[in-house]
Design an enzyme around this catalytic site. Structure first.
Site, PDB file in Angstrom:
ATOM      1  N   ASP A  13     -11.725  -5.774  -2.632  1.00  0.00           N
ATOM      2  CA  ASP A  13     -12.643  -6.915  -2.549  1.00  0.00           C
ATOM      3  C   ASP A  13     -13.987  -6.379  -2.091  1.00  0.00           C
ATOM      4  OD1 ASP A  13     -12.925  -7.461   0.608  1.00  0.00           O
ATOM      5  OD2 ASP A  13     -10.859  -6.899   0.168  1.00  0.00           O
ATOM      6  N   GLU A  32       0.805  -1.223   0.000  1.00  0.00           N
ATOM      7  CA  GLU A  32       0.000   0.000   0.000  1.00  0.00           C
ATOM      8  C   GLU A  32       0.837   1.272   0.000  1.00  0.00           C
ATOM      9  OE1 GLU A  32      -3.989  -1.645   2.281  1.00  0.00           O
ATOM     10  OE2 GLU A  32      -2.350  -0.855   3.488  1.00  0.00           O
TER      11      GLU A  32
END
Length: 232
Positions: A197, A12
């Site tokens: 997701d 990230e």
């Protein structure tokens, strides 16, 4: 202006870190802080580690050591709003804990004693983020983001979140802890994450597959937001 940016995982933060000029690294308390300039703007990028404690520890160290004027929390999230798909952006107007329960003493579900029920993101940062979204022509949803020390990939956990926070747009594991620390330090914050997701029973598989997509999208978004904030 100095801008603080927080991500939990290597995936990230790596794309942003690679863009930092004159990058210097500070390792402290299990966290890593990278300081330098992003397109000419002073930034301090924190890799906190996963979960609420790691995020709170890292955010505190970042605020104390680097004194940023604002905080942007970036990374990935599980989508709850029905319109969201992988790669879309979520922007917080509020962050709450989905795994705190002191309701026996009259508090709202998710509220901790001595704290507000939710932590409000800064209006100016929200407006700047939404301007960037329009500029980049990204699909995005603004709203409540909820956090807890669990990766949500089962119907029971998902149903509980939907029951307690029917308006939540996304779920993840750090944002509310960061918001909590920013609240205590009176530092403006916003959460800007990309969907990896959709928090269902296959989310552990799609997370692994699409984390890189989410990281790329959130990096583009944060880099643009930093430039906009620097311009004022």
């Amino acid at each position: 202006m100095k801008i603080g940016i927080i991500g939990a995982m290597e995936e990230e933060v790596t794309l942003l870190r690679d863009k930092i000029e004159n990058c210097q690294t500070l390792s402290l308390g299990g966290c890593e802080i990278y300081t330098g300039q992003l397109n000419g703007t002073d930034v301090a990028l924190l890799k906190s580690g996963i979960g609420k404690v790691a995020a709170a520890l890292g955010a505190t160290l970042l605020l104390e050591r680097c004194k940023p004027d604002v905080i942007i929390n970036t990374g990935s999230a599980g989508g709850l709003a029905p319109s969201l798909k992988v790669g879309d952006i979520v922007v917080s107007d509020e962050a709450r804990y989905h795994d705190a329960d002191v309701t026996a003493f009259g508090y709202e579900y998710g509220q901790l004693p001595g704290c507000p029920a939710g932590f409000k993101a800064d209006d100016n940062l929200i407006a700047a983020a939404e301007s960037c979204i329009a500029e980049l022509n990204l699909n995005a949803v603004r709203g409540l983001i909820v956090s807890g020390d669990a990766f949500i990939n089962g119907s029971v956990g998902l149903a509980k979140i939907r029951h307690n926070f029917p308006n939540a747009i996304a779920v993840e594991m750090e944002a509310t802890a960061i918001a909590h620390v920013c609240h205590n330090f009176s530092v403006p914050f916003v959460v800007v994450r990309a969907i990896s997701d959709v928090a269902d029973q296959q989310s552990h598989l799609s997370f692994d597959e699409f984390l890189a997509v989410a990281a790329k999208q959130s990096t583009i978004m944060v880099e643009t937001l930093v430039q906009k904030l620097a311009r004022g």
